[in-house]
Design a protein around this motif. Sequence first.
Motif, short mmCIF file in Angstrom:
data_model
loop_
_atom_site.label_atom_id
_atom_site.label_comp_id
_atom_site.label_asym_id
_atom_site.label_seq_id
_atom_site.Cartn_x
_atom_site.Cartn_y
_atom_site.Cartn_z
N LEU A 73 0.91 -1.40 0.03
CA LEU A 73 -0.18 -0.10 -0.04
C LEU A 73 0.75 1.03 -0.17
CD1 LEU A 73 -3.34 0.71 1.75
CD2 LEU A 73 -0.97 1.88 2.94
N SER B 160 0.63 5.25 -0.04
CA SER B 160 -0.31 6.43 0.78
C SER B 160 -0.39 7.78 0.46
CB SER B 160 -1.02 6.08 2.24
OG SER B 160 0.33 6.57 3.04
N TYR C 202 -6.26 8.63 0.95
CA TYR C 202 -5.39 7.48 0.76
C TYR C 202 -5.24 6.64 -0.75
CZ TYR C 202 -3.83 7.68 5.67
OH TYR C 202 -3.91 8.39 6.78
N ARG D 264 -4.50 3.82 -3.12
CA ARG D 264 -4.69 2.89 -3.75
C ARG D 264 -3.78 2.59 -4.44
NH1 ARG D 264 -6.81 0.32 1.40
NH2 ARG D 264 -5.84 -1.07 0.64
N ASP E 97 -3.56 -1.04 -5.14
CA ASP E 97 -4.10 -1.99 -4.52
C ASP E 97 -5.74 -2.35 -4.81
OD1 ASP E 97 -4.92 -0.93 -2.74
OD2 ASP E 97 -4.65 -2.01 -1.20
N HIS F 69 -10.39 5.74 -5.12
CA HIS F 69 -9.38 5.37 -4.30
C HIS F 69 -7.93 5.17 -5.15
CE1 HIS F 69 -12.04 6.32 -1.00
NE2 HIS F 69 -12.66 5.35 -1.04
#
Lengths: 265, 951
Positions: free
Chosen positions: B2, B4, B24, B26, B28, B124
């Motif tokens: 991750l 961030s 945040y 990402r 993933d 995100h």
Amino acid sequence: MGNVVQRQTRGALRFQLFRKMAGLELLSDQGYRLDGRKATELRKFQARMGVFAQADGSAYLEQGNTKALAVVYGPHEVRGARSRIRHDRAVINCQYSMATFSTAERKRRPHGDRKSTEMSLHLKQTFEAAVMTQLYPRSQIDIYVKILQSDGGNYSVCVNAATLAVIDAGIPMRDYVCACTVGFVDETPLADLCYAEEGGGVSSLALALLPRGGQIALLQMDARLHQDHLEALIEAAMTACKGVSKVLDQVVRQHLQEASVPSAE
Amino acid sequence: MLKSKTFVKKTRSGGVMKIVREHYLRDDIWCGSEVCTECKQESTALQRDPCLESNLCSYPHYVIPDTNVVLHQIDVLEDQVIRNVIILQTVLAEVRHRSAPIYKRLKDIVHEKEKNFYTFTNEHHRETFIEREPGESANDRNDRAIRVAAKWYSEHLKKSESDTGPLKVVLLTNDQGNKQKAEESGLLVYKCEEYIKSLIGNPELVDRLALSNDDKNDITSSKVLFPEHLPLSRIQAGLKNGTFLQGTFRASRDNYLEATVFVQGEGEESTEVLIQGLQNLNRSVYQDVVAVQLLPRDQWVAPSSVVLQDEGAAKDDNEEEGEEEKELRVSAAEAARKPTGRVVGIIKRNWRPFCGMLNASIIKGSTRHLFTPADRRIPRIRIETRQADALAGQRIMVAIDGWPKHSRYPNGHFVRSLGSAGDKETEQQVLLLEHDVPHQAFSQAVLSFLPTMPWEITPEVMVNREDLRSLTVCSVDPPGCTDIDDALHCRELDNGNLEVGVHIADVSHFIRPGNAMDKEAANRGTTVYLCGKRIDMVPELLSSNLCSLRSNVERLAFSCIWEINHEAEILKTRFTKSVIKSKASLTYAEAQMRIDDTTQTDDVTKNLRGLNKLAKILKKHRILKGALTLSSIEVRFHIDSETHDPIDLQTKELMETNSMVEEFMLLANISVAQKIFDEFPDCALLRKHPAPPPSNYDILLKAAKSKAVEIHTDSAKALADSLDVARVDGFPYFNTLLRILATRCMMQAVYFCSGMDSDFHHYGLASPIYTHFTSPIRRYADIIVHRLLAVAIAADKTYPDLMDKQKQSALSNNLNYRHKMSQYAQRASVAFHTQLFFKSRGILNEEGFVLFVRKNAIIVLIPKFGLEGTVFFDSKNKVVPKVVFDEEGPSLTVEQHTFHIFDRVMVTISLDASNIQHQKIRMSLIEPVVPGVSVSAPEIEPLAKKPRLDR
């Protein structure tokens, strides 16, 4: 004064309205929280130890947008009333405060209001459980913590910052004290709540842990939660605290390395 | 794993607050496609080979709709043909914000596996998140976010190998600007209409398209017919300073140019504002929340009694409506004038899809047609369809898209066809839709909460549960009942007392609070029983299997067990969750036979006899306390097993065993009500039946007086007693008629939350407290009561909503609404089957009684069918006879003959099918003979007549 109070309530009302209209979805179906974290993920840590030379120990810690400054003086002789002297241990004196500019609306925050007195007391209890006070009889240790920016989990960030400051002061502790605020949404515990989540109708719980032995230094909750969920929530909080302890440990080691290199030359 | 980054979002609300949030981003978040080798996803939603053949895009592709496409074309997206769609988080959030019902539908689609919908959390994602630029509006930002995500997908999918060449993504948007920008950035982008029209082999999808804004212009002329609606800000200002009133728009059933706006005031001060004329109605549709402005006092009018139907061919938009409107104003007597106003703006539209029929356009080959809704309060809707010929004579559903100010009718689009009019299935659908009964199949999300089969009782289930499998428990229900929710037992204890247990299916064990199944059940509120069809509240696996207390299988139950002495006095009450094994599922008739047959001495029969004995005593006690026994005729159809047509009608018969079961259910309900109220005085869900105001009894009193019978209505007991002694010699049916009238005087029983009300009394049952506990399979209220009781006996845990009296109160409002609607639907279904029955039977002559006397008609009840009908004396096309109405009697004198309540009359019954959407039973008078009004008895086969007269 009256004006200030009024404004505050208006702000709160507005926030409630905003919440009702949009009805914040704290945890999406895909498992993401408002700020893009997953349920168990902590916010980003940034820490510095020994930020002030005059104090015996100090630390600055950012957990996401919550920023705290902790300063430790002592151990030194007891100041003020002599009745406070303990013959077998040191007394710990904590003071918590919030900067006027720490929240979305600037607001004068006098010392000794109810909220900060309570928070001071909580901090005191936490550190009395962790610091080896019996090594310093008849003395006093002062811990001052100030929130510079508040974005949820104030108590936990204060504890974590104060831990670093105490370590910086070289006062022996049983273990790191790590704290984390967790909440419960849709049958899922959320770790390290931010402000929007704390205000979003979540039952939140703050836990301070001595991670190595797994002892709880303080557990505080003033929301409604079914007792069957409590265990899961505490479990999640302990896991989160252990995560915090790893980060803090790294910070301390890094700081030691930096501090020891120049002196070795 | 991750990375961030911290971003700062600034939101200014009210110009004072600055909200700072972290965000945040990402790396993933996976793409959800089967072909992708890069993403480390566990499960994929999007298929490797999306087959959707289209003229425009002959390559395999995924579809990304933008927010407006989802909001307006949800009907199309729901179609099984549309698959492999990527729903972006931006779109999902916007839909959620804009329309809750559509959001729910969208989520249902996403949950459905076969639809292959995937939600991509683009906000995100590190590469698809974008910040709002200075000067960019929130909408523009979102559009850009959608384009960026689409771009990302097309780049991302290029990398992955596929046998049929690289997969592509197609962006659907109706926004011209958005489309242009997307094209500039090299995306494949089409308008939703273009794309749907290009699909090969699915022409019917085109009709389901909602009309978009630019299409509307060419439908109508440019002449402005209606005043502009005010913007919301001006409405709000107007509401604040009192120039406007806010209310619910209620169109008149009989007159399309008239409506009232119901303005909810503080407390009792609700008012109604009359609206007359198309201009003043200003495009409001029934149930909209509107802002009205009162007209000056000298322009106030009285509601007209004229019946006006918006009929005939489509009026041109510029044709004058003047004549009909003039007709309205004639009857403005000074005293009868009411506050009159005009609609200045719409606060909230409450449009739903409407059922009705198509009036095909006279012009052959035209694609624009008018649609006439079944509900007369809804205006006719203009739709565009190419399949008018196929749709003629069918019941269809149409949704309104908009009502521009230069159009005489609202514009809509075809949603789906329900089937041909008059068909049983179709009509059933129509009445379910029109009564707002949720009747779709349960969604995948709901079904996912069902227990897995084969289900068995595990040790965990037995925690906090008593094992009552050894008891001789049996159930008694109507024939053909598959959702058995109650069972009984009775046994003698060693101390000579009796132990009686009522065992109710433990539905709350299977339906856990807050999950999709619970929410669905809470929304449905009740199971709806129609003639020959049941619309379940919970999925069938539960209702007819796991929760149904069938004989010889182990089932979970919630038991209420009393120790009772032989005088039916309750000595002890206890509640427990349990496991039972019913020994027999009987029908009322079977149970009755066992009790009566003295040769049978098995356990079940002994059980029944004991119960029956106690029930009789309990009933006596109850009646002594003043419980009412009221009457209404319920009918039962004998339905042909093959054609499902009703072949005979029979009023339901009541047996001793009916009242036996009922008695114990009442007892259980009262005991439980007391318990949960003691435990949770603030949030118990109870049921009350308020005493009717004295004026309600006027009709009953007058009617009884006309036969020289005195009825006392001071208390329930006085009423019950006086009804018992009310008899007229030589008129055996009088008492029943009187009870039917008394039933009409009663108020509706309602659910409520104990913390929100102080009056708990149940008038009809003469009980100080009451609730519903005994039918959790078919009523949601019972599930809540089960949960409360389970918490009270520490067998289950509580949850926040259960203890929140506001939420409870909101829930009981919904339950009351659903309950009312289900009753209406039930009645409508009976009425429809009655029509079918009379259609097959042709014309009948029957004996009936006058139930009410109205100004221009009498209402006749035919006991044999439980059928009520109106005999009008002033039908449109006939000479109006001289009619004198006497309110005191009440009586109605027509020519020489005077009609009183309870008069015996002969009527002929036939089916009036002149209006295919509103078929009805028509009654006309045969006896007594009133010249010019009564008709001569039509001939019918004499064989059928004789037994009918015997009754």
